[in-house]
Design a protein around this motif. Structure first.
Motif, PDB file in Angstrom:
ATOM      1  N   CYS A 405      50.066  29.774 -63.638  1.00 20.09           N
ATOM      2  CA  CYS A 405      49.220  30.725 -64.915  1.00 20.09           C
ATOM      3  C   CYS A 405      47.326  30.481 -64.022  1.00 20.09           C
ATOM      4  N   THR A 406      46.403  31.943 -65.030  1.00 22.22           N
ATOM      5  CA  THR A 406      45.405  31.735 -64.879  1.00 22.22           C
ATOM      6  C   THR A 406      44.981  30.652 -64.333  1.00 22.22           C
ATOM      7  N   TYR A 407      45.107  29.576 -65.459  1.00 22.03           N
ATOM      8  CA  TYR A 407      44.542  28.168 -65.129  1.00 22.03           C
ATOM      9  C   TYR A 407      44.634  27.714 -63.149  1.00 22.03           C
ATOM     10  N   ASN A 408      45.418  28.021 -62.929  1.00 25.20           N
ATOM     11  CA  ASN A 408      46.122  26.821 -61.746  1.00 25.20           C
ATOM     12  C   ASN A 408      45.580  27.852 -59.997  1.00 25.20           C
ATOM     13  N   HIS A 409      46.435  27.376 -59.820  1.00 25.38           N
ATOM     14  CA  HIS A 409      45.422  28.030 -57.713  1.00 25.38           C
ATOM     15  C   HIS A 409      47.064  27.988 -57.201  1.00 25.38           C
ATOM     16  N   HIS A 410      46.367  28.724 -55.632  1.00 24.58           N
ATOM     17  CA  HIS A 410      47.329  29.006 -55.201  1.00 24.58           C
ATOM     18  C   HIS A 410      47.215  27.606 -54.184  1.00 24.58           C
ATOM     19  N   PRO A 411      48.436  27.828 -52.880  1.00 22.97           N
ATOM     20  CA  PRO A 411      48.233  26.726 -51.862  1.00 22.97           C
ATOM     21  C   PRO A 411      47.011  26.996 -51.619  1.00 22.97           C
ATOM     22  N   ASP A 412      46.284  28.090 -50.841  1.00 22.95           N
ATOM     23  CA  ASP A 412      45.160  28.022 -50.376  1.00 22.95           C
ATOM     24  C   ASP A 412      43.367  28.051 -51.116  1.00 22.95           C
ATOM     25  N   GLY A 413      43.398  27.669 -52.134  1.00 24.37           N
ATOM     26  CA  GLY A 413      42.834  26.746 -53.432  1.00 24.37           C
ATOM     27  C   GLY A 413      41.756  28.201 -53.870  1.00 24.37           C
ATOM     28  N   SER A 414      42.826  29.182 -54.084  1.00 28.61           N
ATOM     29  CA  SER A 414      41.880  30.694 -54.535  1.00 28.61           C
ATOM     30  C   SER A 414      42.774  30.476 -55.846  1.00 28.61           C
ATOM     31  N   GLY A 415      42.080  31.204 -56.674  1.00 26.61           N
ATOM     32  CA  GLY A 415      42.734  31.136 -58.525  1.00 26.61           C
ATOM     33  C   GLY A 415      43.742  32.642 -58.103  1.00 26.61           C
ATOM     34  N   ILE A 416      44.294  31.862 -59.348  1.00 24.12           N
ATOM     35  CA  ILE A 416      45.797  32.913 -59.463  1.00 24.12           C
ATOM     36  C   ILE A 416      44.847  33.742 -60.755  1.00 24.12           C
TER      37      ILE A 416
END
Length: 738
Positions: A405-416
């Motif tokens: 969700c938009t409160y999580n991060h992608h594996p590269d650390g950027s926000g979803i």
């Protein structure tokens, strides 16, 4: 990755009687499954509360279907037809900025033709070109200091005449760092060109997470020449001139899911799984902040290995909402040999009525923004409670395959930045527990399950109501509210569009009544696009209580081109609409309210009719009280109208509650100059407009949980809300105060 035994999603989260919903179902092991219609009366599994309650409506709808597994393929990429036949020599190239270090090469450009496949990759400190001729595989690679936060020009050249496959890179100079470059080549035999076929950016195949590129790609192209070096790495597609066979200008159509080719080959393509557009490219200077003003500065796309847009599952069956079904909260209950699941949806009143006086505005945009929120709190204690209460057993922590969700991060650390409802949303299920609530009798539910407290209360108090969703309101505007005297929000209506704000404001201005029954509402602006109705976008720009921060220059939504971030930064503070706005946040804990002296004025004292004492709201299903977790304050400087009355104020908040960053200038002072501690409060507020409209603001995310007190829907909070709702339900222009 783990998959649920049976799950699915609907093409919409709401419908009217007579309209159809399309169900897309996946059965992990295949086989027959049963479907029945239920009305969701209570979605909170807490046995100290009303518990899970459903009304079985299988007499109106039930079916048995033959199911099969429908896969989910994570990872975003672009796909386009390849150019016409390439003859003797060619070069495949792109500008790339990896966003994380990779242990193995990740695909940047993959060209698969009938005779050969050419793959250009970057990772593990090297650039690799791989040619598969069907008779052999030839690999050329070159190592370099390829930082994952720098732009690099990479390319692969193939010359059939000389039998050479060359790979190269050139990193432009950066501040005090000199440019660097390198190349290497291998000999190939019996080589042939890919020709036509298919070109993919960021992946060689759908669902190949281990090879999907994480980072930005710009100016991918195929040239009709063998390039051994690239002295001007930022050379544009236009500057390549007649050497260009085909290229893709990613600065065109930023608000679409298409990529546009240049070079006359007709190689336009599509994006899969919502990679991020509207991101700064290699030529961004900072002179412009909006991609609409300088699309050439934003001619890049950011891909991620865990992106998920529309699952793309085939329709399993269509469900026609039965005629005469009353408006409310419903679900399709799925059951197979290995398990069960629910697909929730709301039924609106018929377009031509009849309608109740009261309507609940289900905050489905917020449910979607938090959809599949992986918090990392699924520990043994929470699992034990889930089992003890018979709660929904599946959590996003255990099933990452359904996306984050938009409160999580992608594996590269950027926000979803994107949230989709075209996928199973585990957090929007009856019985889903978010926390192990530490308060005695507390539930630990949020959003969909928590909002069922309000719907259960309306039923218990025998108040007729309809339901609409904020997506419906966005699409239909204030006309959807015609005939409704009272609009009730959920406990956390955080995400909104200009269209929903405009509709609610118009409703009050024309004499309607609005009960804001939550906290931290109307906070973030979202982007939407009619061509992607299942998607929403969040750019966490400038400030706010943020799980991540948007990168500089990337504050404008790609979906609609509008400035993102807080509604406050768009000069639409929540106080202007619902009297109060987000003021403080703490742990998942709650306290109580105390009446103010102003609450005894005859114009508002009726709100407390039947309520004894000064203090109320010291019990409830949301962390044990009515004032907690996230609370809002009145503030005339931010738009609370003159004449609004604060009728109660929070009290007893724990030490962990703090003011918000956007309200601070230098601790311990707020932007207003007052002590920051004064902002740690919730203000229950009331206001009547000159036209007879009115707003009641509970100003706490925990408020609706306290409609249940001491084993039943009742107590002071229940009485206060019932007084307000019944008074508000009078004819639109009847007086609201004695």
């Amino acid at each position: 990755m783990n998959e649920l035994p049976i799950t699915g999603y609907l093409n919409r989260l709401s419908a009217r009687p007579g309209e159809q919903l399309e169900a897309r179902i996946s059965v992990r092991r295949g086989g027959r499954y049963q479907v029945r219609l239920v009305r969701v009366i209570s979605a909170d599994p807490n046995p100290a509360g009303p518990g899970l309650q459903f009304e079985d409506l299988s007499s109106l709808y039930q079916t048995e279907q033959l199911g099969h597994r429908q896969p989910i393929r994570l990872g975003s990429f672009a796909e386009a037809p390849g150019p016409g036949i390439i003859t003797d020599a060619a070069c495949w190239t792109a500008l790339v900025m990896p966003s994380m270090a990779q242990s193995a090469p990740r695909v940047v450009l993959h060209h698969a033709g009938a005779a050969a496949k050419l793959t250009l990759s970057i990772g593990s400190g090297k650039v690799e070109a791989r040619l598969d001729t069907g008779q052999g595989v030839f690999v050329a690679e070159v190592a370099g200091r390829l930082r994952h936060d720098r732009w690099h020009r990479i390319w692969a050249s193939l010359d059939l005449g000389s039998g050479r496959l060359l790979v190269g890179f050139h990193t432009p100079a950066h501040l005090y760092e000199p440019a660097q470059s390198g190349s290497n080549e291998v000999e190939v035999v019996h080589a042939s060109m890919p020709g036509r076929g298919l070109v993919r950016l960021a992946a060689a195949r759908p669902g190949g997470q281990e090879e999907t590129f994480n980072g930005k790609i710009e100016d991918p192209a195929i040239l009709a020449s063998f390039r051994a070096e690239w002295p001007r790495p930022l050379e544009s597609l236009e500057e390549l001139g007649n050497r260009l066979i085909c290229g893709w200008d990613l600065g065109i159509g930023i608000d679409t899911q298409q990529i546009v080719s240049v070079g006359g080959q007709g190689c336009d393509g599509t994006l899969v799984n919502l990679p991020m557009r509207g991101v700064v490219g290699a030529r961004w200077t900072g002179a412009e902040q909006s991609w609409r003003h300088a699309p050439g500065h934003y001619a890049a796309i950011r891909f991620h290995e865990d992106d998920l847009g529309d699952c793309g599952w085939a329709q399993s069956f269509a469900f026609a909402v039965p005629e005469g079904l009353k408006s409310g909260s419903y679900a399709l209950h799925l059951r197979c040999e290995d398990g069960e699941d629910w697909l929730p949806f709301y039924v609106l009143a018929p377009r031509d009525g009849p309608r109740a006086n009261v309507v609940f505005l289900a905050p489905t945009f917020t449910y979607q923004a938090y959809g599949n929120h992986a918090i990392g709190w699924t520990d043994d204690a929470l699992r034990a409670r889930i089992a003890e209460w018979g709660a929904y057993p599946h959590t996003p922590d255990d099933f990452p395959i359904y996306g984050r969700c938009t409160y999580n991060h992608h594996p590269d650390g950027s926000g979803i930045a994107y949230a989709s409802r075209a996928r199973p949303i585990l957090t929007m299920r009856p019985g889903f527990l978010t926390f192990k609530d530490r308060a005695e009798g507390g539930s630990g539910v949020r959003h969909y399950a928590s909002d069922s407290h309000l719907l259960g209360w309306l039923e218990a108090r025998e108040i007729e109501f309809d339901v609409i969703t904020d997506e419906d309101l966005h699409e239909e505007g204030v006309a959807l509210l015609g005939g409704y005297r009272v609009v009730l929000t959920g406990g956390h209506p955080e995400y909104h569009t200009a269209e929903t704000l405009d509709a609610l404001q118009a409703h009050v201005q024309r004499g309607g009544r609005l009960c804001y029954l939550g906290g931290n509402g109307f906070y973030w602006r979202i982007g939407r696009n009619p061509s992607l109705p299942w998607a929403l976008e969040v750019r966490r720009a400038e400030n706010g209580v943020r799980a991540w921060a948007a990168e500089p220059g990337e504050y404008y939504h790609a979906l609609d081109g509008k400035f993102g971030g807080l509604w406050k930064r768009n000069r639409r503070d929540p106080q202007q609409l619902v009297l109060t706005g987000f003021s403080t946040q703490g742990r998942y804990e709650s306290a109580w309210f105390r009446r103010t002296d102003e609450s005894r004025h005859p114009a508002v004292s009726w709100i407390f009719e039947g309520v004894d004492g000064e203090v109320f709201g010291d019990c409830g299903l949301n962390s044990g009280g009515a004032a907690g977790y996230e609370l809002d304050r009145a503030d005339t400087r931010l738009g609370t109208p003159d004449g609004a009355v604060v009728i109660a104020r929070s009290e007893g908040l724990q030490a962990g509650f703090l003011p918000l960053m956007e309200d601070m200038r230098f601790p311990p002072q707020a932007l207003t100059g007052e002590d920051a501690g004064a902002l740690v409060r919730g203000d229950m507020t009331y206001f009547v407009t000159e036209g007879g409209g009115a707003v009641f603001a509970a100003s706490s995310i925990s408020f609706n949980g306290s409609l249940w007190c001491n084993g039943a829907f009742g107590g002071p909070v229940s009485r206060i809300l019932e007084n307000v709702v019944r008074r508000f339900s009078r004819g639109t222009h009847e007086p609201l105060a004695d």
